[in-house]
Design a protein around this motif. Structure first.
Motif, PDB file in Angstrom:
ATOM      1  N   MET A   1      -2.266  -1.597  16.663  1.00  0.00           N
ATOM      2  CA  MET A   1      -3.378  -1.472  15.721  1.00  0.00           C
ATOM      3  C   MET A   1      -3.471  -2.731  14.870  1.00  0.00           C
ATOM      4  O   MET A   1      -2.466  -3.230  14.383  1.00  0.00           O
ATOM      5  N   LYS A   2      -4.685  -3.240  14.690  1.00  0.00           N
ATOM      6  CA  LYS A   2      -4.929  -4.404  13.840  1.00  0.00           C
ATOM      7  C   LYS A   2      -5.643  -3.958  12.568  1.00  0.00           C
ATOM      8  O   LYS A   2      -6.587  -3.174  12.613  1.00  0.00           O
ATOM      9  N   LEU A   3      -5.180  -4.507  11.445  1.00  0.00           N
ATOM     10  CA  LEU A   3      -5.666  -4.093  10.134  1.00  0.00           C
ATOM     11  C   LEU A   3      -6.072  -5.326   9.334  1.00  0.00           C
ATOM     12  O   LEU A   3      -5.328  -6.305   9.273  1.00  0.00           O
ATOM     13  N   LEU A   4      -7.248  -5.275   8.727  1.00  0.00           N
ATOM     14  CA  LEU A   4      -7.684  -6.306   7.790  1.00  0.00           C
ATOM     15  C   LEU A   4      -7.323  -5.833   6.388  1.00  0.00           C
ATOM     16  O   LEU A   4      -7.656  -4.710   5.999  1.00  0.00           O
ATOM     17  N   VAL A   5      -6.632  -6.695   5.627  1.00  0.00           N
ATOM     18  CA  VAL A   5      -6.047  -6.295   4.346  1.00  0.00           C
ATOM     19  C   VAL A   5      -6.643  -7.126   3.213  1.00  0.00           C
ATOM     20  O   VAL A   5      -6.708  -8.355   3.313  1.00  0.00           O
ATOM     21  N   LEU A   6      -7.041  -6.459   2.125  1.00  0.00           N
ATOM     22  CA  LEU A   6      -7.616  -7.130   0.963  1.00  0.00           C
ATOM     23  C   LEU A   6      -6.865  -6.726  -0.297  1.00  0.00           C
ATOM     24  O   LEU A   6      -6.538  -5.550  -0.479  1.00  0.00           O
ATOM     25  N   ASP A   7      -6.617  -7.708  -1.160  1.00  0.00           N
ATOM     26  CA  ASP A   7      -6.011  -7.421  -2.462  1.00  0.00           C
ATOM     27  C   ASP A   7      -6.684  -8.267  -3.529  1.00  0.00           C
ATOM     28  O   ASP A   7      -6.670  -9.495  -3.460  1.00  0.00           O
ATOM     29  N   ALA A   8      -7.279  -7.601  -4.512  1.00  0.00           N
ATOM     30  CA  ALA A   8      -7.891  -8.293  -5.650  1.00  0.00           C
ATOM     31  C   ALA A   8      -7.487  -7.609  -6.949  1.00  0.00           C
ATOM     32  O   ALA A   8      -8.202  -7.662  -7.937  1.00  0.00           O
ATOM     33  N   SER A   9      -6.318  -6.972  -6.941  1.00  0.00           N
ATOM     34  CA  SER A   9      -5.914  -6.137  -8.071  1.00  0.00           C
ATOM     35  C   SER A   9      -5.395  -6.925  -9.269  1.00  0.00           C
ATOM     36  O   SER A   9      -5.281  -6.377 -10.366  1.00  0.00           O
ATOM     37  N   GLN A  62      -9.293  -2.374  13.509  1.00  0.00           N
ATOM     38  CA  GLN A  62      -9.319  -0.917  13.660  1.00  0.00           C
ATOM     39  C   GLN A  62      -9.297  -0.166  12.338  1.00  0.00           C
ATOM     40  O   GLN A  62      -9.519   1.046  12.304  1.00  0.00           O
ATOM     41  N   ALA A  63      -9.033  -0.880  11.242  1.00  0.00           N
ATOM     42  CA  ALA A  63      -9.082  -0.261   9.919  1.00  0.00           C
ATOM     43  C   ALA A  63      -9.055  -1.367   8.864  1.00  0.00           C
ATOM     44  O   ALA A  63      -8.650  -2.498   9.142  1.00  0.00           O
ATOM     45  N   ILE A  64      -9.485  -1.017   7.654  1.00  0.00           N
ATOM     46  CA  ILE A  64      -9.446  -1.913   6.496  1.00  0.00           C
ATOM     47  C   ILE A  64      -8.499  -1.306   5.470  1.00  0.00           C
ATOM     48  O   ILE A  64      -8.525  -0.095   5.229  1.00  0.00           O
ATOM     49  N   ALA A  65      -7.661  -2.145   4.850  1.00  0.00           N
ATOM     50  CA  ALA A  65      -6.787  -1.681   3.770  1.00  0.00           C
ATOM     51  C   ALA A  65      -7.092  -2.471   2.506  1.00  0.00           C
ATOM     52  O   ALA A  65      -7.379  -3.670   2.563  1.00  0.00           O
ATOM     53  N   VAL A  66      -7.007  -1.801   1.351  1.00  0.00           N
ATOM     54  CA  VAL A  66      -7.280  -2.465   0.080  1.00  0.00           C
ATOM     55  C   VAL A  66      -6.405  -1.849  -1.010  1.00  0.00           C
ATOM     56  O   VAL A  66      -6.123  -0.651  -0.990  1.00  0.00           O
ATOM     57  N   THR A  67      -5.966  -2.680  -1.957  1.00  0.00           N
ATOM     58  CA  THR A  67      -5.254  -2.151  -3.119  1.00  0.00           C
ATOM     59  C   THR A  67      -6.237  -1.362  -3.980  1.00  0.00           C
ATOM     60  O   THR A  67      -7.338  -1.826  -4.269  1.00  0.00           O
ATOM     61  N   ILE A  68      -5.798  -0.177  -4.409  1.00  0.00           N
ATOM     62  CA  ILE A  68      -6.680   0.747  -5.115  1.00  0.00           C
ATOM     63  C   ILE A  68      -6.408   0.786  -6.615  1.00  0.00           C
ATOM     64  O   ILE A  68      -7.164   1.359  -7.384  1.00  0.00           O
ATOM     65  N   GLY A  69      -5.304   0.149  -7.051  1.00  0.00           N
ATOM     66  CA  GLY A  69      -4.982   0.130  -8.467  1.00  0.00           C
ATOM     67  C   GLY A  69      -3.586   0.662  -8.719  1.00  0.00           C
ATOM     68  O   GLY A  69      -2.928   1.164  -7.804  1.00  0.00           O
ATOM     69  N   PRO A  70      -3.143   0.459  -9.958  1.00  0.00           N
ATOM     70  CA  PRO A  70      -3.865  -0.105 -11.096  1.00  0.00           C
ATOM     71  C   PRO A  70      -3.950  -1.625 -11.012  1.00  0.00           C
ATOM     72  O   PRO A  70      -3.434  -2.230 -10.083  1.00  0.00           O
ATOM     73  N   GLY A  71      -4.593  -2.202 -12.023  1.00  0.00           N
ATOM     74  CA  GLY A  71      -4.730  -3.648 -12.071  1.00  0.00           C
ATOM     75  C   GLY A  71      -5.967  -4.043 -12.847  1.00  0.00           C
ATOM     76  O   GLY A  71      -6.458  -3.293 -13.698  1.00  0.00           O
ATOM     77  N   SER A  72      -6.470  -5.215 -12.538  1.00  0.00           N
ATOM     78  CA  SER A  72      -7.660  -5.742 -13.196  1.00  0.00           C
ATOM     79  C   SER A  72      -8.870  -4.859 -12.898  1.00  0.00           C
ATOM     80  O   SER A  72      -9.171  -4.579 -11.736  1.00  0.00           O
ATOM     81  N   PHE A  73      -9.564  -4.439 -13.937  1.00  0.00           N
ATOM     82  CA  PHE A  73     -10.750  -3.600 -13.752  1.00  0.00           C
ATOM     83  C   PHE A  73     -11.750  -4.288 -12.829  1.00  0.00           C
ATOM     84  O   PHE A  73     -12.228  -3.706 -11.850  1.00  0.00           O
TER      85      PHE A  73
END
Length: 217
Positions: A1-9, A62-73
């Motif tokens: 499985m391949k996952l695209l990962v994003l973090d902007a927290s 096949q899926a996207i992952a992202v940080t959901i918090g906590p962190g910068s609004f």
């Protein structure tokens, strides 16, 4: 499985591609920038960069992952918005990853007791506490003194604000970089959840702010 990962927290904006299965997870490509207030301008550019560098198209994701918090609004809102847009565009599910769990992950096998303290505002921190791989405290905001009074000798403290804690006797304190999420760690947690089929509801998912918005961050 391949996952695209994003973090902007946090102040760091990161994107990665990971792939794997239940027994092995590896990093294909990643990039991050530490530029305050530039997430909205840079996030999609970073996504395009890692996909081009890896010669991977949207059909391979096949899926996207992202940080959901906590962190910068602002960062959480931007990260989730981009992740949801990509999930709809690629027609793939979305996985959410708690920021504090991603920070703790690289250390979870090395310390019995781990505290994560991510700055909320002056002398207040988003808190998570792990003992023997289990999350015992999460979703709370503590003041500096409250956290300091709960630390025991031998504990690991992962924080983006090590200067405020100074030299604590018997406490292992991280540098500021280790107190921020690593996008590969976000990917590891995200891929594990994706393999298990633990997906977010795209229509209703919202950032986990832990507390109300009280000004720019």
């Amino acid at each position: 499985m391949k996952l695209l990962v994003l973090d902007a927290s946090t102040s760091i904006c990161g994107v990665a591609l990971v792939e794997g299965n239940e027994s092995e997870i590896k990093l294909i490509s990643s990039i991050h920038l530490n530029i305050n207030n530039a997430h909205s301008e840079r996030m999609m550019l970073l996504v395009e960069y890692v996909m081009q560098q890896s010669s991977i198209s949207s059909k391979d994701i096949q899926a996207i992952a992202v940080t959901i918090g906590p962190g910068s609004f602002t960062g959480l809102r931007i990260g989730l918005s981009v992740a949801k847009g990509l999930a709809f565009s690629f027609k793939v599910p979305l996985v959410t990853v708690p920021t504090l769990e991603a920070i703790a992950l690289p250390w979870i096998d090395h310390y019995r007791r781990i505290w994560v303290a991510l700055t909320s505002r002056k002398k207040e921190y988003y808190i998570a506490f792990f003992e023997d791989h289990n999350v015992l405290i999460k979703g709370q905001v503590w003041k500096f003194d409250e956290l300091e009074n709960n630390l025991l000798q031998g504990d690991l403290l992962l924080t983006d604000d090590p200067i405020s804690f100074g030299e604590l006797s018997g406490i292992h304190t991280s540098n500021s970089q280790d107190g921020l999420p690593n996008v590969f760690s976000v990917g590891k947690i995200g891929l594990t959840k994706a393999i298990a089929g633990i997906y977010a509801d795209l229509d209703n998912v919202v950032p986990d702010y832990f507390q109300g918005f009280r000004g720019a961050s």
